[in-house]
Design an enzyme around this catalytic site. Structure first.
Site, PDB file in Angstrom:
ATOM      1  N   SER B  10       0.802  -1.222   0.000  1.00  0.00           N
ATOM      2  CA  SER B  10       0.000   0.000   0.000  1.00  0.00           C
ATOM      3  C   SER B  10       0.836   1.274   0.000  1.00  0.00           C
ATOM      4  CB  SER B  10      -0.956   0.011   1.195  1.00  0.00           C
ATOM      5  OG  SER B  10      -0.225   0.109   2.396  1.00  0.00           O
ATOM      6  N   GLY B  11       2.144   1.156   0.148  1.00  0.00           N
ATOM      7  CA  GLY B  11       3.004   2.334   0.115  1.00  0.00           C
ATOM      8  C   GLY B  11       3.349   2.731  -1.311  1.00  0.00           C
ATOM      9  N   TYR B  12       4.153   3.776  -1.417  1.00  0.00           N
ATOM     10  CA  TYR B  12       4.500   4.258  -2.753  1.00  0.00           C
ATOM     11  C   TYR B  12       5.397   3.277  -3.491  1.00  0.00           C
ATOM     12  CZ  TYR B  12       2.499   8.839  -1.599  1.00  0.00           C
ATOM     13  OH  TYR B  12       1.650   9.871  -1.266  1.00  0.00           O
ATOM     14  N   THR B  13       6.312   2.635  -2.765  1.00  0.00           N
ATOM     15  CA  THR B  13       7.191   1.667  -3.402  1.00  0.00           C
ATOM     16  C   THR B  13       6.383   0.457  -3.884  1.00  0.00           C
ATOM     17  OG1 THR B  13       8.912   2.380  -1.880  1.00  0.00           O
ATOM     18  CG2 THR B  13       9.298   0.341  -3.069  1.00  0.00           C
ATOM     19  N   CYS B 147      17.381   5.526  -2.091  1.00  0.00           N
ATOM     20  CA  CYS B 147      17.274   6.421  -3.261  1.00  0.00           C
ATOM     21  C   CYS B 147      18.376   7.467  -3.264  1.00  0.00           C
ATOM     22  CB  CYS B 147      15.892   7.060  -3.336  1.00  0.00           C
ATOM     23  SG  CYS B 147      15.334   7.820  -1.807  1.00  0.00           S
ATOM     24  N   ASN B 311      13.203   8.883  -7.591  1.00  0.00           N
ATOM     25  CA  ASN B 311      13.482   8.121  -6.366  1.00  0.00           C
ATOM     26  C   ASN B 311      12.649   6.843  -6.252  1.00  0.00           C
ATOM     27  OD1 ASN B 311      11.556  10.390  -5.975  1.00  0.00           O
ATOM     28  ND2 ASN B 311      11.116   9.318  -4.059  1.00  0.00           N
TER      29      ASN B 311
END
Lengths: 344, 344, 344, 344
Positions: B10-13, B147, B311
């Site tokens: 559920s995170g950006y990654t 990053c 990133n």
């Protein structure tokens, strides 16, 4: 010098009051309260106030004597505490939505629950000097204004005052706002990666500020459509209505000029050339001006009235200080002279 | 078609992995997990995935069989669970910071506590293909990359590889980053009114990614200075060092050209005219490229090496998919062909 | 593989065509022209194309043989040159405004001068697949679309197709746009300090794209109000109209679902919770989707239809490539699969 | 009331002077000149000045009598006209780069051509009150300051004054700036779609403001690395140097406190918690403050000195008005009391 206190001073509205009142030549801020930030310096929460004030946030239960109380509490609080607050100072200005509406039924319709102090509604004056200047001069209790309502009401004011608007036709208010309108507390939608660059029509209908437009403009068919855009301070109202038959552009010019002449913080922005032809909120950051524009499609009578404000100034704390000036007999513009920046 | 699962999606990654793997011609995403969003459609959290996937978030306890597991959990989790996860799939790529460092002492120094699974550190390959391409081809366990470390390491790689850098002199890395680096959860500093328009040097020293630069570049005197700026995706490293005596600009050109020739996702950006003369992260959003630039003050030997990345791509999920391609024997660039947008 | 050329390739529309066609599996870009940038590499003007193409800008007078010509010239050019261009390739797609309108009188009314090639207007198909898919399959000459018209037309399409809209009442289209809509050439109003953070209702009425809405939706009373906001790519149309008596929200759901089912690049966005409840352009950057939302005030029949697009994709180059796919018999979505990014 | 004129008043520096001087209680602005905008109202170019001034731009050839002349001409003009301008008023403040350097050789080295009026260089005082307060009190000719030089010089001032900096080691100044620094005229790189969201290290070395740091700080090994970021007003200098052996963090505290105590527009920003822990330019928009921060790596002696300013205020027009106050014997802070806004 009068003494002023800010109750609920850690939000953006409270911070803006602190900035304005600290620099006001006739006011001494004696107290700013915050339960959440109790004991912290006010400048730790409002960093622009470093070297401007050494006040710390105090407990709202421990009140200093003051001439004016500014209540900058979350909506719904003040109506439960008004009997207490009203005894603490001669003048009271409540910036929340609690005392903006005169009619308890209108309140209940738009806020979804009955008002907790309906008897108090009549004692307050709606705190927009452009609408109630004379009443404010003798008022003891003044409400704040909704920022989106203010942008809309000021856009419409010249048309209403000159009786140019066809009141039987719907008025559609398209309002674009910056992120400070949502307040100082973060939420998933205010997270920068999600909020940056948005064009988000988050409320097609039903924004609570509609009630203030109904009340103050006497409109029955009016809707607010709210769109968030990428800016911190500022709101632009683009208002669509229809003029009465026979109304020409020169009538609009006259109506706007007349209103602007009577109000120190209103300006017409309607240039034929250059890049600053229409009202824009960005150059109003920190200023108390509302910039007004308009245009008319003579074929259809479709009028577009535009108003740009800084939602924290003319849309909240700036108008509140302007009200205080009127209530206390100061010059109306005192402490509100900042012109805004360009570029910004 | 291989089967891949994303643990902690559920995170950006995790969202970026979902986007890349869903579009990857050799991969079927069979599962994406999230305890917080259990039962929701993945596209409700990653709205760019509407009409791209009908997967729902599932419980990480209930694992589907898969060939590759991508762990996109918060830092510090995977090292406690590695014995479990390692048995669930043949290939494992952990995007957290847990298995990036080979030396438990280096981990403890920069992360402040002992590593929970030090025996596992040697089994992982550091997941930056530009540094470990051959090892990755036969790896089963691959770490993610920091990053900021990646921007810095790629900026320095040509200088290190060609042995042009004076390793006895300090290397100062000034890194400017967008807001997505802070992850998908809001906090007071990520609130839009506070984060918009910032130039905030929030960490003069001591950023944890420094450890990856020490390890991968063999540097001892290196510092990272982190500054947040107003952008969502992107990081720029401006790295200051000193070249060995006698090094000329043409040596730098040769060093950079050589490294770029060997690596499909590296590009030199060093134009004499126009407005795109230096590496810039904004045009890299969504792309896996790292753009490299450099300049030399021949009088002092002061070299400035610049690297721009997205990133979330080259700095996280893009490199992870590139590693997967190498591990599984696919073309290294498969599924990573997106060129980025201009303008953006 | 078919051969395609881009005439007038240095602008943003031309750059986006170059990006899409270079990555298209069935197309070889054989030429891109620019008088201004003659001899420069295309990637020097479109920096996202580094390592993607080695094409240089050539002279439009020296044409390579090609199957499809994309004309991305400034408005008003193609109508004077159409007899020449039409002989140079079997298929021609003109992205300017020159051949969007069928009626020369409508053109003259909105563009202020007579059309230079009125006989050609009937030969072109309006290039929006959602409106003219079947005609496009056999077309040789296809026009581009106005980005603001496209946002509006797609917002209205389900209402028009299901005959739910009261055509006798005015339709007010409030359009918010990013800065890329103004093209690649700078002007005083596009200077960053002046354009950053704006909310600028620069055109209350009279935007030329209105003509495309009149033509394609069969509306007579329709106005476009244009507001610039701070974003590079993206346009949001918030369209106000009135439904026919008796129309309920479920009728709208049915109308939108039906249209979305028929069109691969349309999606409904109407969630009850979360932060992605309504269409937003920011997550569409680079994608060809149009996201549609709607809401109804059952008391008044006031319907609000919302559509978000990337103005350079669905609003220009993306639709043009989609048209090419239909004209050439390729899969309609080929080369247009990019999902867009989140966060961005 | 003294009379002041602004020569070259259509740029951002001139506009900021107009704003400050119009609101200054001891100044009457009698003239503002612009050849380009001759005859236009000043508020048409500086829209924040609507209702603040009715001055029109006049011809610089037709000068009104004035006590102070502010020259806000493009760099390189004033040195050719200084014999004329110097006779027109008792006090002259030139905001360009023409009279900032005392040494003609230093000028020629950094500006690439010999100075046209080298005899005049000694007559000017460098216009940063924090460096030359006493000299300014009796000065008739005062130069402006470079904004990037000012951010750097103020960051370093406490270290230099307390003799804590190792002058034999290189000083690396990383400066991040907003777009207003580029002036009011548009160019391809300032076009919003290209400038929005940039992180662009456009000048690794050789920025002309370096000369002012060399001169004022007595540094020999100093470099400026310039990075443009997405903000309109503001500059942040992050300066890397090395302290002399034995210097501890408490020595830095003492050095900074001492300098801040002597200077009304300097503040230390170094908090342990909260989100406003370090100097940030965004809250300084419109204010004359420079916020200073610092940190020390005691192991290596690496000191990082940070300074945030509004480039148009402390970095240009604000310092110029502060100089005027000193020259004319007014309170140093008069007309410069604006605290800045939060949020913004």
């Amino acid at each position: 010098m009068i003494k002023a206190s800010i109750i609920g001073g850690s939000g953006y509205t409270g911070g803006e009051l602190l900035r304005l009142l600290t620099a006001h030549p006739e006011v001494e801020v004696v107290q700013i309260t915050s339960r959440k930030h109790l004991g912290e310096y006010a400048y730790q929460v409002h960093p622009n106030m470093r070297k401007q004030t050494t006040l710390k946030f105090t407990d709202p239960e421990m009140l200093e004597p003051a001439d004016v109380l500014f209540l900058a509490l979350p909506h719904g609080k003040a109506q439960h505490q008004i009997n207490d607050w009203s005894g603490k100072a001669e003048y009271l200005i409540d910036l929340s939505a609690d005392f903006r509406l005169r009619d308890p039924a209108l309140y209940e319709k738009w806020y979804g629950s009955p008002h907790a102090a309906p008897d108090w509604l009549d004692k307050f004056v709606y705190g927009l000097p452009e609408l109630h200047r004379e009443a404010l001069r003798s008022a003891k209790y003044v409400s704040g204004v909704g920022c989106n309502a203010t942008a809309t009401n000021l856009a419409l004011l010249p048309l209403i005052k000159a009786d140019l608007l066809d009141m039987d036709k719907p008025v559609i208010c398209e309002i674009k706002t910056g992120s400070s309108e949502g307040g100082a507390s973060e939420n998933p939608g205010s997270h920068h990666p999600e909020r940056s660059g948005v064009i988000r029509t988050y409320a097609p209908y039903g924004h609570r500020h509609t009630a203030e437009i109904i009340q103050e403009m006497g409109l029955s068919q009016v809707s607010l459509t709210m769109t968030s855009v990428d800016l911190v301070r500022g709101a632009l109202a683009t208002v669509h209505g229809y003029v009465k038959p026979g109304t020409a552009l020169k009538d609009l010019w006259q109506a706007y000029r007349s209103v602007v002449a009577d109000n120190p913080f209103l300006r017409i922005v309607k240039e034929r050339r250059g890049i600053y032809r229409v009202p824009e909120p960005k150059i109003l950051a920190g200023s108390n001006y509302a910039d007004l524009g308009f245009d008319l499609d003579p074929e259809t009578g479709h009028v577009i009235a535009i108003s740009a404000i800084d939602n924290l100034m003319k849309g909240a704390s700036g108008s509140a200080v302007q009200c205080m000036n009127l209530m206390l007999g100061f010059d109306e513009t005192l402490g509100l002279e900042f012109s805004g920046l360009h570029p910004i």
